[in-house]
Motif scaffolding. Structure first.
Motif, PDB file in Angstrom:
ATOM      1  N   LEU A 129      33.782  39.671  32.056  1.00 46.23           N
ATOM      2  CA  LEU A 129      34.890  39.819  31.225  1.00 46.23           C
ATOM      3  C   LEU A 129      36.006  39.141  31.552  1.00 46.23           C
ATOM      4  CD1 LEU A 129      36.052  41.250  28.874  1.00 46.23           C
ATOM      5  CD2 LEU A 129      36.442  43.322  30.216  1.00 46.23           C
ATOM      6  N   ASN A 130      36.299  39.497  32.912  1.00 45.35           N
ATOM      7  CA  ASN A 130      37.528  38.840  33.730  1.00 45.35           C
ATOM      8  C   ASN A 130      37.479  37.293  33.634  1.00 45.35           C
ATOM      9  OD1 ASN A 130      39.956  39.265  35.220  1.00 45.35           O
ATOM     10  ND2 ASN A 130      38.789  38.092  36.948  1.00 45.35           N
ATOM     11  N   VAL A 131      36.424  36.724  34.066  1.00 50.51           N
ATOM     12  CA  VAL A 131      36.279  35.311  33.991  1.00 50.51           C
ATOM     13  C   VAL A 131      36.340  34.711  32.641  1.00 50.51           C
ATOM     14  CG1 VAL A 131      34.931  33.605  34.495  1.00 50.51           C
ATOM     15  CG2 VAL A 131      35.124  35.226  36.240  1.00 50.51           C
ATOM     16  N   ALA A 132      35.758  35.530  31.635  1.00 51.32           N
ATOM     17  CA  ALA A 132      35.634  34.915  30.188  1.00 51.32           C
ATOM     18  C   ALA A 132      37.016  34.676  29.794  1.00 51.32           C
ATOM     19  CB  ALA A 132      34.917  35.932  29.365  1.00 51.32           C
ATOM     20  N   LEU A 133      37.958  35.769  30.072  1.00 54.84           N
ATOM     21  CA  LEU A 133      39.505  35.713  29.925  1.00 54.84           C
ATOM     22  C   LEU A 133      40.359  34.932  30.719  1.00 54.84           C
ATOM     23  CD1 LEU A 133      39.594  39.160  28.391  1.00 54.84           C
ATOM     24  CD2 LEU A 133      39.396  37.254  27.329  1.00 54.84           C
ATOM     25  N   GLY A 134      39.717  33.959  31.559  1.00 57.08           N
ATOM     26  CA  GLY A 134      40.422  33.109  32.483  1.00 57.08           C
ATOM     27  C   GLY A 134      40.662  33.655  33.589  1.00 57.08           C
ATOM     28  N   GLY A 135      40.142  34.705  34.104  1.00 57.74           N
ATOM     29  CA  GLY A 135      40.523  35.229  35.582  1.00 57.74           C
ATOM     30  C   GLY A 135      39.350  34.549  36.500  1.00 57.74           C
ATOM     31  N   THR A 136      39.801  34.775  37.744  1.00 61.16           N
ATOM     32  CA  THR A 136      38.950  34.424  38.955  1.00 61.16           C
ATOM     33  C   THR A 136      38.292  35.627  39.787  1.00 61.16           C
ATOM     34  OG1 THR A 136      40.770  34.250  40.500  1.00 61.16           O
ATOM     35  CG2 THR A 136      40.251  32.376  39.227  1.00 61.16           C
TER      36      THR A 136
ATOM     37  N   LEU B 219      36.884  48.377  28.421  1.00 60.40           N
ATOM     38  CA  LEU B 219      36.887  48.945  30.001  1.00 60.40           C
ATOM     39  C   LEU B 219      35.957  48.171  31.017  1.00 60.40           C
ATOM     40  CD1 LEU B 219      38.260  50.979  31.889  1.00 60.40           C
ATOM     41  CD2 LEU B 219      36.557  52.536  31.390  1.00 60.40           C
ATOM     42  N   GLY B 220      36.304  47.631  31.891  1.00 57.64           N
ATOM     43  CA  GLY B 220      35.246  46.982  32.862  1.00 57.64           C
ATOM     44  C   GLY B 220      35.385  47.825  34.248  1.00 57.64           C
TER      45      GLY B 220
ATOM     46  N   GLY C 242      42.263  38.313  34.356  1.00 53.83           N
ATOM     47  CA  GLY C 242      42.114  37.282  33.055  1.00 53.83           C
ATOM     48  C   GLY C 242      43.236  37.526  32.288  1.00 53.83           C
ATOM     49  N   ARG C 243      43.638  36.855  31.197  1.00 58.58           N
ATOM     50  CA  ARG C 243      44.559  36.858  30.137  1.00 58.58           C
ATOM     51  C   ARG C 243      44.545  38.224  29.382  1.00 58.58           C
ATOM     52  NH1 ARG C 243      42.152  32.310  29.638  1.00 58.58           N
ATOM     53  NH2 ARG C 243      41.157  32.923  27.897  1.00 58.58           N
ATOM     54  N   GLY C 244      45.582  38.873  29.675  1.00 58.55           N
ATOM     55  CA  GLY C 244      45.803  40.158  29.071  1.00 58.55           C
ATOM     56  C   GLY C 244      45.019  41.328  29.494  1.00 58.55           C
ATOM     57  N   LEU C 245      44.623  41.200  30.797  1.00 58.40           N
ATOM     58  CA  LEU C 245      43.953  41.949  31.326  1.00 58.40           C
ATOM     59  C   LEU C 245      44.826  43.032  32.471  1.00 58.40           C
ATOM     60  CD1 LEU C 245      40.530  40.733  31.960  1.00 58.40           C
ATOM     61  CD2 LEU C 245      41.039  42.375  30.303  1.00 58.40           C
ATOM     62  N   ALA C 246      44.624  44.263  32.604  1.00 61.28           N
ATOM     63  CA  ALA C 246      45.663  44.906  33.623  1.00 61.28           C
ATOM     64  C   ALA C 246      44.608  45.781  34.465  1.00 61.28           C
ATOM     65  CB  ALA C 246      46.470  45.869  33.075  1.00 61.28           C
ATOM     66  N   VAL C 247      45.106  46.221  35.555  1.00 59.47           N
ATOM     67  CA  VAL C 247      44.031  46.999  36.527  1.00 59.47           C
ATOM     68  C   VAL C 247      44.459  48.215  36.221  1.00 59.47           C
ATOM     69  CG1 VAL C 247      43.988  47.627  38.923  1.00 59.47           C
ATOM     70  CG2 VAL C 247      44.660  45.435  38.730  1.00 59.47           C
ATOM     71  N   SER C 248      43.274  49.190  36.188  1.00 56.51           N
ATOM     72  CA  SER C 248      43.352  50.403  35.815  1.00 56.51           C
ATOM     73  C   SER C 248      42.597  51.308  36.599  1.00 56.51           C
ATOM     74  CB  SER C 248      42.516  50.507  34.479  1.00 56.51           C
ATOM     75  OG  SER C 248      41.266  49.940  34.436  1.00 56.51           O
ATOM     76  N   ALA C 249      42.230  50.780  37.958  1.00 54.50           N
ATOM     77  CA  ALA C 249      41.778  51.620  39.023  1.00 54.50           C
ATOM     78  C   ALA C 249      41.394  50.712  40.296  1.00 54.50           C
ATOM     79  CB  ALA C 249      40.256  52.448  38.717  1.00 54.50           C
ATOM     80  N   GLN C 250      41.994  51.294  41.373  1.00 55.67           N
ATOM     81  CA  GLN C 250      41.586  50.416  42.784  1.00 55.67           C
ATOM     82  C   GLN C 250      40.831  51.414  43.699  1.00 55.67           C
ATOM     83  OE1 GLN C 250      45.859  49.248  43.002  1.00 55.67           O
ATOM     84  NE2 GLN C 250      45.140  47.239  43.325  1.00 55.67           N
ATOM     85  N   ALA C 251      40.258  50.584  44.645  1.00 57.84           N
ATOM     86  CA  ALA C 251      39.663  51.341  45.965  1.00 57.84           C
ATOM     87  C   ALA C 251      40.757  51.436  46.952  1.00 57.84           C
ATOM     88  CB  ALA C 251      38.622  50.544  46.510  1.00 57.84           C
ATOM     89  N   ASP C 252      40.516  52.220  47.943  1.00 54.36           N
ATOM     90  CA  ASP C 252      41.575  52.389  48.890  1.00 54.36           C
ATOM     91  C   ASP C 252      41.985  51.142  49.545  1.00 54.36           C
ATOM     92  OD1 ASP C 252      41.770  54.950  48.609  1.00 54.36           O
ATOM     93  OD2 ASP C 252      40.463  55.412  50.251  1.00 54.36           O
ATOM     94  N   ASP C 253      40.979  50.133  49.845  1.00 56.50           N
ATOM     95  CA  ASP C 253      41.446  48.744  50.171  1.00 56.50           C
ATOM     96  C   ASP C 253      42.219  47.843  49.331  1.00 56.50           C
ATOM     97  OD1 ASP C 253      39.511  47.965  48.845  1.00 56.50           O
ATOM     98  OD2 ASP C 253      38.043  47.219  50.218  1.00 56.50           O
ATOM     99  N   GLY C 254      42.414  48.371  48.228  1.00 56.67           N
ATOM    100  CA  GLY C 254      43.285  47.259  47.124  1.00 56.67           C
ATOM    101  C   GLY C 254      42.289  46.842  46.181  1.00 56.67           C
ATOM    102  N   THR C 255      40.770  46.852  46.518  1.00 57.33           N
ATOM    103  CA  THR C 255      39.972  45.994  45.679  1.00 57.33           C
ATOM    104  C   THR C 255      40.174  46.562  44.136  1.00 57.33           C
ATOM    105  OG1 THR C 255      38.431  45.872  47.281  1.00 57.33           O
ATOM    106  CG2 THR C 255      37.553  45.684  45.238  1.00 57.33           C
ATOM    107  N   VAL C 256      40.142  45.648  43.169  1.00 60.22           N
ATOM    108  CA  VAL C 256      40.325  46.058  41.631  1.00 60.22           C
ATOM    109  C   VAL C 256      38.957  46.667  41.131  1.00 60.22           C
ATOM    110  CG1 VAL C 256      40.599  45.362  39.321  1.00 60.22           C
ATOM    111  CG2 VAL C 256      42.117  44.308  41.184  1.00 60.22           C
ATOM    112  N   GLU C 257      39.055  47.858  40.761  1.00 60.71           N
ATOM    113  CA  GLU C 257      37.725  48.540  40.497  1.00 60.71           C
ATOM    114  C   GLU C 257      37.501  48.776  38.961  1.00 60.71           C
ATOM    115  OE1 GLU C 257      35.282  49.580  42.571  1.00 60.71           O
ATOM    116  OE2 GLU C 257      36.120  48.999  44.168  1.00 60.71           O
TER     117      GLU C 257
END
Length: 142
Positions: free
Chosen positions: A28-35, A111-112, A85-100
């Motif tokens: 989902l992230n890559v489909a919307l232009g993320g890495t 939701l991803g 990716g375009r229009g996406l926001a982080v909605s949860a993270q791990a303690d180490d900062g990883t986007v969850e």
């Protein structure tokens, strides 16, 4: 993967409720232009074994509406979101900062999640998708 990227983008465009699990979130992230980060340590158990770690919801997010508190999740992944990716926001993270968990702005239930909610005992994420799909009822966006 090109077909899957196009499919994910089309599902979002149609307004269909969508839950991307693990690689599905990454897709989902890559489909919307993320890495993606190509290798991540510390988010698995032993080789071939699911690990567990805590994720913290971002207040006000779709994910936080479903799971408002920090919770342990079953995980086995070595890649993760680098740039959103375009229009996406982080909605949860791990303690180490990883986007969850990621989600787009707006009312559509998309939701991803980086982990495998189907492998754990907490069914709230899966229940959120089912409830959103029932409310959506197959109508087209727009």
């Amino acid at each position: 993967d090109v077909v899957l990227h196009a499919l994910a983008a089309e599902v979002v465009a149609l307004g269909t409720p969508l839950l991307g699990i693990c690689r599905g979130m990454q897709l989902l992230n890559v489909a919307l232009g993320g890495t993606l980060v190509q290798h991540l340590d510390g988010h698995t158990g032993a080789t071939g074994v699911f690990g567990s770690h805590l994720v913290k919801p971002v207040p006000g997010s779709r994910y936080a509406a479903v799971v408002p508190e920090e919770s342990a999740v079953p995980a086995y992944h070595h890649q993760c979101v680098a740039e959103l990716g375009r229009g996406l926001a982080v909605s949860a993270q791990a303690d180490d900062g990883t986007v969850e968990a990621i989600e787009p702005a707006g009312e559509q239930w998309v939701l991803g999640v980086q982990w495998h909610p189907e492998m754990g005992e907490d069914t709230r994420v899966m229940r959120g998708l089912v409830e959103a799909a029932a409310a959506w009822g197959g109508r087209r966006a727009g």
